[in-house]
Design a protein around this motif. Structure first.
Motif, PDB file in Angstrom:
ATOM      1  N   PHE A 130       0.820  -1.215   0.000  1.00 39.04           N
ATOM      2  CA  PHE A 130       0.000   0.000   0.000  1.00 39.04           C
ATOM      3  C   PHE A 130       0.854   1.265   0.000  1.00 39.04           C
ATOM      4  O   PHE A 130       0.509   2.253   0.660  1.00 39.04           O
ATOM      5  CB  PHE A 130      -0.969  -0.011   1.195  1.00 39.04           C
ATOM      6  CG  PHE A 130      -1.855  -1.219   1.218  1.00 39.04           C
ATOM      7  CD1 PHE A 130      -2.712  -1.488   0.158  1.00 39.04           C
ATOM      8  CD2 PHE A 130      -1.813  -2.119   2.269  1.00 39.04           C
ATOM      9  CE1 PHE A 130      -3.523  -2.613   0.160  1.00 39.04           C
ATOM     10  CE2 PHE A 130      -2.618  -3.251   2.281  1.00 39.04           C
ATOM     11  CZ  PHE A 130      -3.475  -3.501   1.223  1.00 39.04           C
ATOM     12  N   GLY A 131       1.960   1.225  -0.726  1.00 38.42           N
ATOM     13  CA  GLY A 131       2.832   2.388  -0.786  1.00 38.42           C
ATOM     14  C   GLY A 131       3.319   2.733  -2.171  1.00 38.42           C
ATOM     15  O   GLY A 131       3.694   3.870  -2.432  1.00 38.42           O
ATOM     16  N   ILE A 132       3.308   1.768  -3.092  1.00 44.91           N
ATOM     17  CA  ILE A 132       3.888   2.020  -4.413  1.00 44.91           C
ATOM     18  C   ILE A 132       3.083   3.082  -5.171  1.00 44.91           C
ATOM     19  O   ILE A 132       3.628   3.824  -5.994  1.00 44.91           O
ATOM     20  CB  ILE A 132       3.982   0.714  -5.240  1.00 44.91           C
ATOM     21  CG1 ILE A 132       4.969   0.867  -6.411  1.00 44.91           C
ATOM     22  CG2 ILE A 132       2.614   0.274  -5.724  1.00 44.91           C
ATOM     23  CD1 ILE A 132       6.403   0.861  -6.018  1.00 44.91           C
ATOM     24  N   LEU A 158       1.952  -5.490  -2.516  1.00 41.64           N
ATOM     25  CA  LEU A 158       0.543  -5.566  -2.131  1.00 41.64           C
ATOM     26  C   LEU A 158      -0.056  -4.175  -2.312  1.00 41.64           C
ATOM     27  O   LEU A 158       0.416  -3.207  -1.722  1.00 41.64           O
ATOM     28  CB  LEU A 158       0.425  -6.017  -0.671  1.00 41.64           C
ATOM     29  CG  LEU A 158      -0.941  -5.890   0.013  1.00 41.64           C
ATOM     30  CD1 LEU A 158      -2.011  -6.698  -0.703  1.00 41.64           C
ATOM     31  CD2 LEU A 158      -0.835  -6.312   1.484  1.00 41.64           C
ATOM     32  N   GLU A 159      -1.070  -4.085  -3.153  1.00 39.92           N
ATOM     33  CA  GLU A 159      -1.639  -2.765  -3.434  1.00 39.92           C
ATOM     34  C   GLU A 159      -3.116  -2.903  -3.787  1.00 39.92           C
ATOM     35  O   GLU A 159      -3.564  -3.951  -4.251  1.00 39.92           O
ATOM     36  CB  GLU A 159      -0.890  -2.115  -4.603  1.00 39.92           C
ATOM     37  CG  GLU A 159      -1.244  -0.671  -4.881  1.00 39.92           C
ATOM     38  CD  GLU A 159      -1.132   0.220  -3.654  1.00 39.92           C
ATOM     39  OE1 GLU A 159      -2.181   0.380  -2.979  1.00 39.92           O
ATOM     40  OE2 GLU A 159      -0.037   0.733  -3.374  1.00 39.92           O
ATOM     41  N   PHE A 160      -3.861  -1.846  -3.514  1.00 38.57           N
ATOM     42  CA  PHE A 160      -5.241  -1.810  -3.984  1.00 38.57           C
ATOM     43  C   PHE A 160      -5.255  -1.908  -5.507  1.00 38.57           C
ATOM     44  O   PHE A 160      -4.370  -1.398  -6.185  1.00 38.57           O
ATOM     45  CB  PHE A 160      -5.926  -0.520  -3.534  1.00 38.57           C
ATOM     46  CG  PHE A 160      -6.181  -0.459  -2.066  1.00 38.57           C
ATOM     47  CD1 PHE A 160      -7.123  -1.291  -1.482  1.00 38.57           C
ATOM     48  CD2 PHE A 160      -5.486   0.431  -1.259  1.00 38.57           C
ATOM     49  CE1 PHE A 160      -7.361  -1.246  -0.116  1.00 38.57           C
ATOM     50  CE2 PHE A 160      -5.718   0.488   0.105  1.00 38.57           C
ATOM     51  CZ  PHE A 160      -6.666  -0.349   0.681  1.00 38.57           C
ATOM     52  N   SER A 161      -6.292  -2.575  -6.035  1.00 45.54           N
ATOM     53  CA  SER A 161      -6.338  -2.800  -7.473  1.00 45.54           C
ATOM     54  C   SER A 161      -7.762  -2.655  -7.965  1.00 45.54           C
ATOM     55  O   SER A 161      -8.540  -1.896  -7.391  1.00 45.54           O
ATOM     56  CB  SER A 161      -5.743  -4.174  -7.802  1.00 45.54           C
ATOM     57  OG  SER A 161      -5.395  -4.250  -9.148  1.00 45.54           O
ATOM     58  N   ASP A 225      -5.183 -12.097  -6.749  1.00 47.36           N
ATOM     59  CA  ASP A 225      -6.242 -11.189  -6.304  1.00 47.36           C
ATOM     60  C   ASP A 225      -6.663 -11.523  -4.877  1.00 47.36           C
ATOM     61  O   ASP A 225      -6.736 -12.700  -4.490  1.00 47.36           O
ATOM     62  CB  ASP A 225      -7.457 -11.293  -7.226  1.00 47.36           C
ATOM     63  CG  ASP A 225      -7.279 -10.518  -8.526  1.00 47.36           C
ATOM     64  OD1 ASP A 225      -6.431  -9.604  -8.566  1.00 47.36           O
ATOM     65  OD2 ASP A 225      -7.994 -10.836  -9.503  1.00 47.36           O
ATOM     66  N   LEU A 226      -6.963 -10.492  -4.121  1.00 48.07           N
ATOM     67  CA  LEU A 226      -7.443 -10.633  -2.754  1.00 48.07           C
ATOM     68  C   LEU A 226      -8.812  -9.962  -2.644  1.00 48.07           C
ATOM     69  O   LEU A 226      -9.005  -8.857  -3.168  1.00 48.07           O
ATOM     70  CB  LEU A 226      -6.484  -9.983  -1.764  1.00 48.07           C
ATOM     71  CG  LEU A 226      -5.033 -10.471  -1.788  1.00 48.07           C
ATOM     72  CD1 LEU A 226      -4.173  -9.607  -0.870  1.00 48.07           C
ATOM     73  CD2 LEU A 226      -4.948 -11.940  -1.376  1.00 48.07           C
ATOM     74  N   SER A 227      -9.737 -10.630  -1.968  1.00 48.07           N
ATOM     75  CA  SER A 227     -11.083 -10.060  -1.758  1.00 48.07           C
ATOM     76  C   SER A 227     -11.683  -9.547  -3.065  1.00 48.07           C
ATOM     77  O   SER A 227     -12.063  -8.384  -3.189  1.00 48.07           O
ATOM     78  CB  SER A 227     -11.034  -8.941  -0.700  1.00 48.07           C
ATOM     79  OG  SER A 227     -10.562  -9.431   0.532  1.00 48.07           O
ATOM     80  N   PHE A 228     -11.741 -10.444  -4.051  1.00 47.56           N
ATOM     81  CA  PHE A 228     -12.356 -10.159  -5.349  1.00 47.56           C
ATOM     82  C   PHE A 228     -11.667  -9.001  -6.078  1.00 47.56           C
ATOM     83  O   PHE A 228     -12.308  -8.231  -6.786  1.00 47.56           O
ATOM     84  CB  PHE A 228     -13.853  -9.869  -5.193  1.00 47.56           C
ATOM     85  CG  PHE A 228     -14.624 -10.996  -4.566  1.00 47.56           C
ATOM     86  CD1 PHE A 228     -15.007 -12.094  -5.328  1.00 47.56           C
ATOM     87  CD2 PHE A 228     -14.940 -10.978  -3.225  1.00 47.56           C
ATOM     88  CE1 PHE A 228     -15.716 -13.141  -4.756  1.00 47.56           C
ATOM     89  CE2 PHE A 228     -15.641 -12.018  -2.645  1.00 47.56           C
ATOM     90  CZ  PHE A 228     -16.022 -13.112  -3.410  1.00 47.56           C
ATOM     91  N   GLY A 229     -10.362  -8.885  -5.887  1.00 47.77           N
ATOM     92  CA  GLY A 229      -9.605  -7.889  -6.628  1.00 47.77           C
ATOM     93  C   GLY A 229      -9.555  -6.515  -5.997  1.00 47.77           C
ATOM     94  O   GLY A 229      -8.976  -5.590  -6.590  1.00 47.77           O
ATOM     95  N   ALA A 232      -4.415  -6.674  -4.632  1.00 51.14           N
ATOM     96  CA  ALA A 232      -3.705  -7.736  -5.349  1.00 51.14           C
ATOM     97  C   ALA A 232      -2.254  -7.763  -4.901  1.00 51.14           C
ATOM     98  O   ALA A 232      -1.670  -6.730  -4.543  1.00 51.14           O
ATOM     99  CB  ALA A 232      -3.768  -7.524  -6.853  1.00 51.14           C
ATOM    100  N   ILE A 233      -1.679  -8.955  -4.897  1.00 49.80           N
ATOM    101  CA  ILE A 233      -0.255  -9.136  -4.627  1.00 49.80           C
ATOM    102  C   ILE A 233       0.427  -9.470  -5.941  1.00 49.80           C
ATOM    103  O   ILE A 233       0.094 -10.469  -6.586  1.00 49.80           O
ATOM    104  CB  ILE A 233       0.001 -10.268  -3.612  1.00 49.80           C
ATOM    105  CG1 ILE A 233      -0.653  -9.934  -2.259  1.00 49.80           C
ATOM    106  CG2 ILE A 233       1.503 -10.514  -3.440  1.00 49.80           C
ATOM    107  CD1 ILE A 233      -0.611 -11.097  -1.263  1.00 49.80           C
ATOM    108  N   HIS A 234       1.354  -8.622  -6.355  1.00 45.23           N
ATOM    109  CA  HIS A 234       2.188  -8.900  -7.544  1.00 45.23           C
ATOM    110  C   HIS A 234       3.529  -9.459  -7.079  1.00 45.23           C
ATOM    111  O   HIS A 234       4.101  -8.971  -6.096  1.00 45.23           O
ATOM    112  CB  HIS A 234       2.408  -7.634  -8.360  1.00 45.23           C
ATOM    113  CG  HIS A 234       1.230  -7.265  -9.221  1.00 45.23           C
ATOM    114  ND1 HIS A 234       0.062  -6.739  -8.699  1.00 45.23           N
ATOM    115  CD2 HIS A 234       1.047  -7.339 -10.576  1.00 45.23           C
ATOM    116  CE1 HIS A 234      -0.801  -6.518  -9.684  1.00 45.23           C
ATOM    117  NE2 HIS A 234      -0.229  -6.874 -10.834  1.00 45.23           N
TER     118      HIS A 234
END
Length: 241
Positions: A130-132, A158-161, A225-229, A232-234
């Motif tokens: 949650f920083g990139i 790990l970032e919102f997607s 994908d986490l929690s239906f996208g 997401a973890i790349h």
């Protein structure tokens, strides 16, 4: 290639320098209640995401791990349990001071994603959660990440997607209305949380971000994908290992 993060916010066009200053102000404002706000905004689910993220990083004793934009150090502490040497690198002194503990086994270092304070080929694993999306130049930051990783080194983000279309309207409504209200009531900064929500919307979707990671020189890019996208973890590696 146009950097997807360096153009405008809302109806206001900002320069890279203005964007950098804006981001610094935002994190000074939210630092004291940052972890609490994350719990409220995600109903605590972000902690489950971060535990999975740390497990996938698979830090090992003897490794050097950098948690970029690691803020209060919550993810770094999870990885440090393995015995790896873990460093939080963050440009926000306020965030690091808010999270620092007397018994910490992690080291906190000031630094930006575009100018990492490490030698070429020196880091075993670099993570960012949650920083990139808050770097000033996304392409430059990804190139720097590739530079400092050892051949075969691991990158995890790990970032919102982009949420699945079925839940996207509900998630958008929640983020547009409830989160700024929480920001005002709990953190005392509705404008900061409006910025954070807009930064999520402007961030590339899963496939586009994977393409940018590959362009920076990393290989084997994949995502989970986490929690239906909603997040997401790349995952990628530096060639040559």
């Amino acid at each position: 290639m146009t950097d997807p993060l360096s153009e405008s916010f809302g109806t206001t066009t900002v320069s890279p320098q203005e964007r950098r200053a804006l981001i610094r102000r935002v994190f000074v404002e939210v630092a004291p209640r940052y972890d609490l706000m994350n719990d409220l905004m995600s109903f605590g689910i972000h902690r489950l995401w971060k535990r999975r993220f740390a497990a996938l990083a698979a830090a090992k004793p003897g490794e050097t791990v950098v948690d970029l934009a690691g803020g209060t150090g919550d993810v770094a502490r999870l990885m440090a349990q393995s015995g790896a040497a873990v460093l939080v690198v963050d440009p926000s002194t306020a965030m690091m001071l808010a999270g620092r503990r007397p018994d910490d086994r992690v080291l906190f270092v000031g630094g930006e994603g575009e100018h990492l304070p490490f030698a070429d080929n020196s880091i075993d694993c670099l993570t960012v959660s949650f920083g990139i999306r808050n770097v000033t130049h996304l392409g430059r930051a990804l190139t720097e990440i590739c530079r400092v990783l050892k051949p075969g080194g691991r990158f995890l983000c790990l970032e919102f997607s982009r949420a699945h279309p079925v839940i996207h309207p509900f998630y958008r409504a929640w983020s547009s209305t409830v989160i700024p209200v929480l920001g005002a009531g709990v953190a005392g900064s509705p404008s900061a949380y409006r910025y954070l929500i807009e930064s999520i919307r402007r961030f590339p979707d899963q496939q586009a971000f994977a393409g940018l990671i590959g362009e920076a020189g990393l290989e084997g890019v994949r995502w989970i994908d986490l929690s239906f996208g909603i997040a997401a973890i790349h995952i990628a590696t530096k060639p040559g290992g």
